[in-house]
Design an enzyme around this catalytic site. Structure first.
Site, PDB file in Angstrom:
ATOM      1  N   TYR A 221       0.507  -0.847  -0.065  1.00 33.17           N
ATOM      2  CA  TYR A 221      -0.106  -0.105  -0.017  1.00 33.17           C
ATOM      3  C   TYR A 221       1.228   1.471   0.202  1.00 33.17           C
ATOM      4  CZ  TYR A 221      -3.781  -2.982   1.739  1.00 33.17           C
ATOM      5  OH  TYR A 221      -4.557  -4.128   1.583  1.00 33.17           O
TER       6      TYR A 221
ATOM      7  N   HIS B 283       0.713 -11.717   1.400  1.00 31.26           N
ATOM      8  CA  HIS B 283       0.359 -10.764   0.895  1.00 31.26           C
ATOM      9  C   HIS B 283      -0.630 -11.305   0.012  1.00 31.26           C
ATOM     10  CE1 HIS B 283      -1.383  -6.047  -0.005  1.00 31.26           C
ATOM     11  NE2 HIS B 283      -2.337  -7.261   0.099  1.00 31.26           N
TER      12      HIS B 283
END
Length: 272
Positions: A44, A102
């Protein structure tokens, strides 16, 4: 009890794709609304903003459940631990509560990255470990590779996508699911059923969607930059959808609206 179902942790504030002052303001508003679980990721690019905002909330460390995720580019032996240590530095933390992988590695061989995840826990960099975007076969493999419990598999989960097969597989292997894209990036609002159901409870369409996910036994991650929506997304524990309404929503899962696939993310596996 799984960490995601302690206190308010089953309702997490997600930080993607927020950066800068927008991220800071949203996180502060979330903390004020009652959120104590916060979700970020190396991918992110906002761990520093998240860490600064969390420090500014004034919350005690043991009140919060902080999750971050290791980018698959960092799954090599020489990059993994260094990347987690950078994440901790940016987050201003000695450890995270939950560290996730992730995505599965692009070759689908999950064992090496899972072993590194276990090592991160053994070194005290995280209290709990988990995965994200894993298939049933990957979950079955994961529980044979690591010693620590896998506290979640974070996946796309909303009422426009039938994830019953994945949910059943997760339940069988003992890995709880948590959701991202919980309102399908706004696509749910094109379906009037949610607002119609919400009217009977004095709740919004979004609150109905989130409550449906919770009642499916899945914890949620939600994101907004508007304080009123941040509060509303948190305020979903004072009503229960009836069996009739749950079934009505269930029919919408046949829409088959999936946001994240290999066309968007190269690491996306062949979904169940």
């Amino acid at each position: 009890m799984n960490i995601y179902f302690q206190k308010t942790h089953q309702r997490a504030f997600g930080t993607f794709p927020l950066t800068g002052d927008v991220a800071r303001d949203a996180i502060l508003a979330a903390a004020e609304a009652g959120y104590r679980a916060f979700d970020t990721a190396q991918m992110y690019g906002n761990e520093a903003e998240t860490g600064g905002a969390l420090a500014a909330t004034g919350l005690k460390r043991d009140e919060m459940c902080i999750t971050t995720k290791v980018h698959p580019d960092n799954f090599s032996e020489d990059a993994f631990m260094a990347s987690v240590e950078r994440s901790l530095k940016d987050l201003k933390l000695d450890f995270v509560d939950v560290l996730l992988l992730h995505w599965p590695p692009i070759d689908g061989e999950v064992a090496p990255s899972l072993e590194l995840l276990q090592k991160a826990k053994d070194q005290g960099l995280t209290q709990n470990i988990g995965v994200s975007n894993y298939t049933i076969a990957m979950m079955k493999k994961a529980v044979t590779v690591v010693d620590a419990p896998i506290v979640t598999n974070q996946v796309e989960f909303h009422p426009l996508l039938n994830q019953d097969t994945l949910l059943a597989g997760a339940n069988d292997v003992g890995i709880p699911l948590s959701s991202y894209s919980s309102v399908a990036r706004g696509e749910v609002f094109k379906h009037p059923e949610f607002a119609e159901i919400g009217a009977g409870y004095g709740k919004s369409a979004a609150q109905v969607v989130l409550r449906w996910i919770i009642q499916k036994g899945v914890s949620i991650n939600t994101m907004s930059t508007k304080p009123e929506n941040i509060r509303a997304n948190f305020d979903i524990m004072d009503f229960t959808l009836s069996h009739v309404d749950m079934a009505r929503i269930e029919k919408l899962t046949q829409t088959g609206y999936r946001i994240v696939g290999s066309d968007l993310v190269p690491w996306a596996p062949e979904w169940d």
